[in-house]
Motif scaffolding. Sequence first.
Motif, mmCIF file in Angstrom:
data_model
loop_
_atom_site.group_PDB
_atom_site.id
_atom_site.type_symbol
_atom_site.label_atom_id
_atom_site.label_comp_id
_atom_site.label_asym_id
_atom_site.label_seq_id
_atom_site.Cartn_x
_atom_site.Cartn_y
_atom_site.Cartn_z
ATOM 1 N N THR A 58 2.690 4.663 -6.521
ATOM 2 C CA THR A 58 1.309 4.484 -6.073
ATOM 3 C C THR A 58 1.095 3.096 -5.490
ATOM 4 O O THR A 58 0.415 2.936 -4.476
ATOM 5 N N ILE A 61 2.366 2.911 -1.970
ATOM 6 C CA ILE A 61 1.449 3.566 -1.021
ATOM 7 C C ILE A 61 0.261 2.644 -0.736
ATOM 8 O O ILE A 61 -0.123 2.433 0.418
ATOM 9 N N ASP A 64 1.324 -0.199 1.475
ATOM 10 C CA ASP A 64 1.542 0.281 2.846
ATOM 11 C C ASP A 64 0.221 0.331 3.604
ATOM 12 O O ASP A 64 0.103 -0.189 4.715
ATOM 13 N N ALA A 145 7.334 7.465 -1.421
ATOM 14 C CA ALA A 145 6.074 6.722 -1.287
ATOM 15 C C ALA A 145 5.730 6.492 0.184
ATOM 16 O O ALA A 145 4.599 6.749 0.614
ATOM 17 N N HIS A 146 6.714 6.012 0.964
ATOM 18 C CA HIS A 146 6.440 5.760 2.383
ATOM 19 C C HIS A 146 6.110 7.054 3.122
ATOM 20 O O HIS A 146 5.289 7.057 4.042
ATOM 21 N N SER A 149 2.566 7.776 2.470
ATOM 22 C CA SER A 149 1.757 6.839 3.262
ATOM 23 C C SER A 149 1.663 7.297 4.714
ATOM 24 O O SER A 149 0.589 7.262 5.318
#
Lengths: 434, 248
Positions: A58, A61, A64, A145-146, A149
Amino acid sequence: MIRTLVALCFVNFVNIAFINYAQAQLVIEITQGRDDPTSIAVVPFDWKAGGGEPVDVTAIIEADLERTGQFSPVSRDDMLGSPHESSEVFYRDWRALKVDYLLVGKMLPTANGVVAEYELFDVYTQKMVVKDRQVGTLSTLRDIAHGVSDRVYEKLTGIRGAFSTRLLYVSALESGPGQFTYRLLISDVDGARERVVLESPDPILTPSWSPDGDTIAYVSFETSRPAIFMHKLSTNQRTQLTDFKGLNGAPSWSPDGKSLALVLSKDGSPDIYVMNIETRELKRVTRHYAIDTEPSWMPDGKSIIYTSDRGGKPQIYQVTLANGYEERVTFDGSYNARARVVPGGRSIIMVHRSEQGDYQIALQDIQRGTIQVLTETSLDESPSISPNGAMLLYATKHRGKGILAEVSLDGGVKNLLPSQYGDVREPAWSPYLQ
Amino acid sequence: MYRALTLPLLVTIFFHGIILAAILIDAPKEEPKVRRAATEYIRAELVTIEKLQPKKKPAKPRKKTPKKPSKKSVDESKAKRLAEEKAAREKANQKQAQETKSKQEKERKEAQEKKRQREKQQRIQEQNERELSDSIDQESALKQVTSAAELANSYIALITESIQNSWSRPPSARNNMEAELALQLMPTGEVVSVNVVKSSGNPAFDRSAEVAVLRAGRFPELQQLPIKVFEDYFRRLHLKFRPEDLRQ
């Protein structure tokens, strides 16, 4: 027959009357906005994949989205609840926090890894914007995560996210008196997972990505004079492309990945050449006694922009490959160099010397010729742009040390990217990776 | 084959004519209400001037009429034939008398005229003053009507500012993109509904416009509006989102 016609005409009439009525309404025009960052709450994803969470997905994200300058994540301490799916969302709570969007999710185990199942909500209209899942493994949590995002960013901004791309750059670290170790490095866009591609006691210059993101080209001095190398990242296979007398420099990949624009001085002064990578065939593009250097392709692959001091001062020129027609692009200021084309091809970014003598990164609209300075520091160099055209990466000096900095193309937000290896310079933002 | 079509054709042409007429007649009705109100008041101004003028005109003939009968009595004296010479002398005398009389009359007339002119001037002055004060009254009346529009305008400015302050354009937004939203408002200033009636083609842009309205949320200032103005301008309104200040 007549009846239907009459009926049709009547419908017509009613329609027109209705349109007239609708036109009578007051119309207010909104032509400006404040463009404050969009407020988004990223509720910590529920970790259900067993064991402790090795990486705070989290937080990645959140970081980002925050780096773009277009979002301001809500502090976790302010959150009134921690929903993980739509049934647990109470819009009222989030509206009270003045949150525009809410991202919730959970990390679940799969047969051979983990999956992030997430949902994005529009708090004001109380609608779900997107519901999706991102698969990976415990070792690729950062990629997960990316990936999340990217999806969220694209949904909310209308622009493809570039969080899963990479940065390529060179570092120089003093290893002894007068001795340096040069490294070619690759990292995630947030500076994490930095890894060494090449280590050398001799300088490494101007790294450049191929359009497929698997091969890079750069200049290395390992053969005692500058030579251009091609380096396939997936196999770590290196190939020397040039070994001409004099300058061999500034390689730049064509959009189709088949050719490389480069600078050679084998025929006198430095000029722009194009090399067919498969046949190694060379084609001379510019022919001038002044210095022509730093080529960069236009997105259509039909012309190249480059720096030339043929007018007395370095300025950006454009050459059409088919007919060799050359045209000056920049006229504002006494120094414009190292241009790169913004995706879409409508503008370029370049190093621009201001009236105060500072070297800054500027954006120029090619059609209109208008210039906008994007950075505030004084020794900015080597601008490189993200594949979605939203962020700009450049090298600058911070407390006497070379570092990488990032700025959004609307000039709104600036971030410094840390590196563990000394002075960092010559960044190149990768294309989208498969 | 063509004959069979003539009647329907005539009918459609006729109805289209009606529709056209309806549009043409309808169209001026859609003009801003403010302008109509203004022209009505200009008409009212003309009427008041007409009222003032008739008062002046009847006053003039009343003073002229008593002079004419004196001339007729002189003509009657000619009927006596007995002494022609005397009559001639008398005539001469009468002429002299007449001349003196006419002279006196002239003087009187001149004096009267001067008086009249003075009165006229006075009246004109008074009238001017009256007209001035009237026009001032009318202006203020006009103001009351135009102020409805002005009032509406100032509230439009408030709403515009409030929404612009809460509008965060996505980076994919470009100048001259256009989305149109239909709004329904309550007299309390609350937004009842927001609907995108014309999309810009960019979902992120449309959503940003919708969120801007919802983020602005309420326009409590609208409570201060007279209900008529609210109904006329703000009950239902359309918002056109078209950025002009973006860099791209």
